[in-house]
Write a protein that holds these residues in place. Sequence first.
Motif, PDB file in Angstrom:
ATOM      1  N   ALA A 128       0.841  -1.207   0.000  1.00  0.00           N
ATOM      2  CA  ALA A 128       0.000   0.000   0.000  1.00  0.00           C
ATOM      3  C   ALA A 128       0.871   1.250   0.000  1.00  0.00           C
ATOM      4  N   ASP A 129       0.425   2.247  -0.750  1.00  0.00           N
ATOM      5  CA  ASP A 129       1.190   3.492  -0.851  1.00  0.00           C
ATOM      6  C   ASP A 129       0.907   4.388   0.344  1.00  0.00           C
ATOM      7  N   PHE A 130       1.914   4.659   1.144  1.00  0.00           N
ATOM      8  CA  PHE A 130       1.796   5.635   2.211  1.00  0.00           C
ATOM      9  C   PHE A 130       3.188   6.074   2.628  1.00  0.00           C
ATOM     10  N   ILE A 131       3.256   7.285   3.184  1.00  0.00           N
ATOM     11  CA  ILE A 131       4.520   7.812   3.690  1.00  0.00           C
ATOM     12  C   ILE A 131       4.555   7.531   5.187  1.00  0.00           C
ATOM     13  N   SER A 132       5.426   6.638   5.606  1.00  0.00           N
ATOM     14  CA  SER A 132       5.451   6.155   6.980  1.00  0.00           C
ATOM     15  C   SER A 132       6.188   7.120   7.909  1.00  0.00           C
ATOM     16  N   ARG A 133       6.158   6.813   9.205  1.00  0.00           N
ATOM     17  CA  ARG A 133       6.920   7.608  10.175  1.00  0.00           C
ATOM     18  C   ARG A 133       8.415   7.496   9.893  1.00  0.00           C
ATOM     19  N   THR A 134       8.845   6.324   9.454  1.00  0.00           N
ATOM     20  CA  THR A 134      10.265   6.165   9.104  1.00  0.00           C
ATOM     21  C   THR A 134      10.637   7.077   7.946  1.00  0.00           C
ATOM     22  N   ASP A 135       9.770   7.137   6.938  1.00  0.00           N
ATOM     23  CA  ASP A 135       9.989   8.057   5.814  1.00  0.00           C
ATOM     24  C   ASP A 135      10.037   9.506   6.306  1.00  0.00           C
ATOM     25  N   GLY A 136       9.115   9.848   7.211  1.00  0.00           N
ATOM     26  CA  GLY A 136       9.084  11.205   7.747  1.00  0.00           C
ATOM     27  C   GLY A 136      10.366  11.572   8.471  1.00  0.00           C
ATOM     28  N   LEU A 137      10.875  10.650   9.284  1.00  0.00           N
ATOM     29  CA  LEU A 137      12.121  10.907   9.999  1.00  0.00           C
ATOM     30  C   LEU A 137      13.289  11.053   9.029  1.00  0.00           C
ATOM     31  N   MET A 138      13.268  10.270   7.946  1.00  0.00           N
ATOM     32  CA  MET A 138      14.324  10.385   6.943  1.00  0.00           C
ATOM     33  C   MET A 138      14.281  11.763   6.275  1.00  0.00           C
ATOM     34  N   LEU A 139      13.072  12.243   5.962  1.00  0.00           N
ATOM     35  CA  LEU A 139      12.943  13.560   5.334  1.00  0.00           C
ATOM     36  C   LEU A 139      13.432  14.662   6.271  1.00  0.00           C
ATOM     37  N   ILE A 140      13.116  14.551   7.554  1.00  0.00           N
ATOM     38  CA  ILE A 140      13.597  15.538   8.522  1.00  0.00           C
ATOM     39  C   ILE A 140      15.115  15.495   8.616  1.00  0.00           C
ATOM     40  N   ALA A 141      15.698  14.286   8.543  1.00  0.00           N
ATOM     41  CA  ALA A 141      17.160  14.160   8.571  1.00  0.00           C
ATOM     42  C   ALA A 141      17.779  14.870   7.363  1.00  0.00           C
ATOM     43  N   PHE A 142      17.148  14.729   6.197  1.00  0.00           N
ATOM     44  CA  PHE A 142      17.615  15.445   5.004  1.00  0.00           C
ATOM     45  C   PHE A 142      17.536  16.956   5.222  1.00  0.00           C
ATOM     46  N   PHE A 143      16.470  17.405   5.875  1.00  0.00           N
ATOM     47  CA  PHE A 143      16.306  18.837   6.132  1.00  0.00           C
ATOM     48  C   PHE A 143      17.417  19.353   7.045  1.00  0.00           C
ATOM     49  N   ILE A 144      17.741  18.602   8.064  1.00  0.00           N
ATOM     50  CA  ILE A 144      18.812  19.008   8.982  1.00  0.00           C
ATOM     51  C   ILE A 144      20.145  19.077   8.245  1.00  0.00           C
ATOM     52  N   ILE A 145      20.412  18.087   7.398  1.00  0.00           N
ATOM     53  CA  ILE A 145      21.659  18.084   6.622  1.00  0.00           C
ATOM     54  C   ILE A 145      21.705  19.295   5.685  1.00  0.00           C
ATOM     55  N   PHE A 146      20.572  19.582   5.023  1.00  0.00           N
ATOM     56  CA  PHE A 146      20.511  20.722   4.109  1.00  0.00           C
ATOM     57  C   PHE A 146      20.768  22.035   4.846  1.00  0.00           C
ATOM     58  N   MET A 147      20.153  22.207   6.002  1.00  0.00           N
ATOM     59  CA  MET A 147      20.339  23.429   6.765  1.00  0.00           C
ATOM     60  C   MET A 147      21.779  23.554   7.254  1.00  0.00           C
ATOM     61  N   PHE A 262      11.836  23.146   1.615  1.00  0.00           N
ATOM     62  CA  PHE A 262      11.267  23.232   2.957  1.00  0.00           C
ATOM     63  C   PHE A 262       9.966  22.433   3.038  1.00  0.00           C
ATOM     64  N   ASN A 263       9.131  22.524   2.004  1.00  0.00           N
ATOM     65  CA  ASN A 263       7.849  21.814   1.992  1.00  0.00           C
ATOM     66  C   ASN A 263       8.025  20.306   2.130  1.00  0.00           C
ATOM     67  N   VAL A 264       8.951  19.748   1.370  1.00  0.00           N
ATOM     68  CA  VAL A 264       9.118  18.294   1.366  1.00  0.00           C
ATOM     69  C   VAL A 264       9.859  17.821   2.607  1.00  0.00           C
ATOM     70  N   PHE A 265      11.038  18.364   2.841  1.00  0.00           N
ATOM     71  CA  PHE A 265      11.888  17.859   3.912  1.00  0.00           C
ATOM     72  C   PHE A 265      11.326  18.143   5.301  1.00  0.00           C
ATOM     73  N   PHE A 266      10.864  19.372   5.525  1.00  0.00           N
ATOM     74  CA  PHE A 266      10.412  19.716   6.873  1.00  0.00           C
ATOM     75  C   PHE A 266       8.917  19.462   7.077  1.00  0.00           C
ATOM     76  N   ILE A 267       8.074  20.066   6.211  1.00  0.00           N
ATOM     77  CA  ILE A 267       6.625  19.986   6.450  1.00  0.00           C
ATOM     78  C   ILE A 267       6.109  18.559   6.313  1.00  0.00           C
ATOM     79  N   LEU A 268       6.403  17.924   5.174  1.00  0.00           N
ATOM     80  CA  LEU A 268       5.937  16.543   5.012  1.00  0.00           C
ATOM     81  C   LEU A 268       6.636  15.602   5.991  1.00  0.00           C
ATOM     82  N   GLY A 269       7.927  15.854   6.245  1.00  0.00           N
ATOM     83  CA  GLY A 269       8.647  15.028   7.210  1.00  0.00           C
ATOM     84  C   GLY A 269       8.002  15.089   8.574  1.00  0.00           C
ATOM     85  N   LEU A 270       7.665  16.294   9.029  1.00  0.00           N
ATOM     86  CA  LEU A 270       7.040  16.456  10.346  1.00  0.00           C
ATOM     87  C   LEU A 270       5.648  15.829  10.374  1.00  0.00           C
TER      88      LEU A 270
END
Length: 334
Positions: A128-147, A262-270
């Motif tokens: 099933a297609d969904f963005i999991s909590r693990t995916d969200g944490l990965m996106l936030i990690a990308f945001f931290i690296i980018f910043m 910002f939209n993808v890494f932080f907002i969707l990640g959170l």
Amino acid sequence: MAHDIIFLILGIILIIAGGNYLTDGAVAVARYFKVSGLIIGLTVVAFGSSTPDFVVCLTSTLSGKSQLALGDIVGANIFDILFVVGIVALINPIEISKDMLWKDLPMLALASLALFFCGDDKLFDNTADFISRTDGLMLIAFFIIFMAYTFEMAKEPQPLVPENAAGNASAGKNDAGEKPGMKMWLAVVCILGGLGALIVGGNWIVDGASGIALKAGLSEGLVGLTIVAIGSSVPDLATSVVAAVKKQPGIALGNVVGACIFNVFFILGLCATISPLNTGTISVVDFSTLVGGSLLLWLFGQIIGKRVITRGEGLVLALCYVGYMTYLVVSALR
């Protein structure tokens, strides 16, 4: 239906106004405490320009309407990358700096690809297609690296941002030519009033969009990709067009690219970390359009345009968005 449309329109107006006032107040407070322009630009102003999408996405997630949340972010990014950049280039060709070409545009492509892989589980794992909590944490990690990387690259001292950093005009200048600062009490009022408008407007948008989708027989994902995404991206379009008219198209491009990352890494990640997001009717076509637009933008700047996005390339980008919207409308009518 009319009631839902009114709520949707009023909600969009409230979050746009609320985001502007919140950013103005926050910038004024940051200036009062002598925070550098770099920090303000990367935090307060960057967050402020994405506030409408953040409020809609978070409110939708907390309400259990994950398709609306995801559709808003995907649709807003597609609108910004294809239509907004296309219109800006049509007004004035966009010169791209080396940092933008080799740091920001690749990061935008990475954000789009990361969302593609996170949202298309069925394509790769037949699940099933969904963005999991693990995916969200990965996106936030990308945001931290980018910043962290952005702060590392920006070593030179930066001036304080001007009073109209949020895109609003300020009245008058003092004798030294500096624009007068906002009084602290007024900044606090702007922050509190902006937050209140964002909360109320976000709820109205979610309720209105959900009502429209239910009564018109449309999916929440489709409404998020179109009406809500375009409505919440109006500030980006207005800011970018004004910058292009003033012959500062590079600023417009920076605003769009920064907001999309910002939209993808932080907002969707959170939001995905708070609650997994079911993609529903948001399909591989939507994710692929986002990835294709990001790569096309980078390709135009790197190879074809020789670090310039020309008017012809801007027309191609805008027409790609028109084609995508046509596909969505035709698919919905079947």
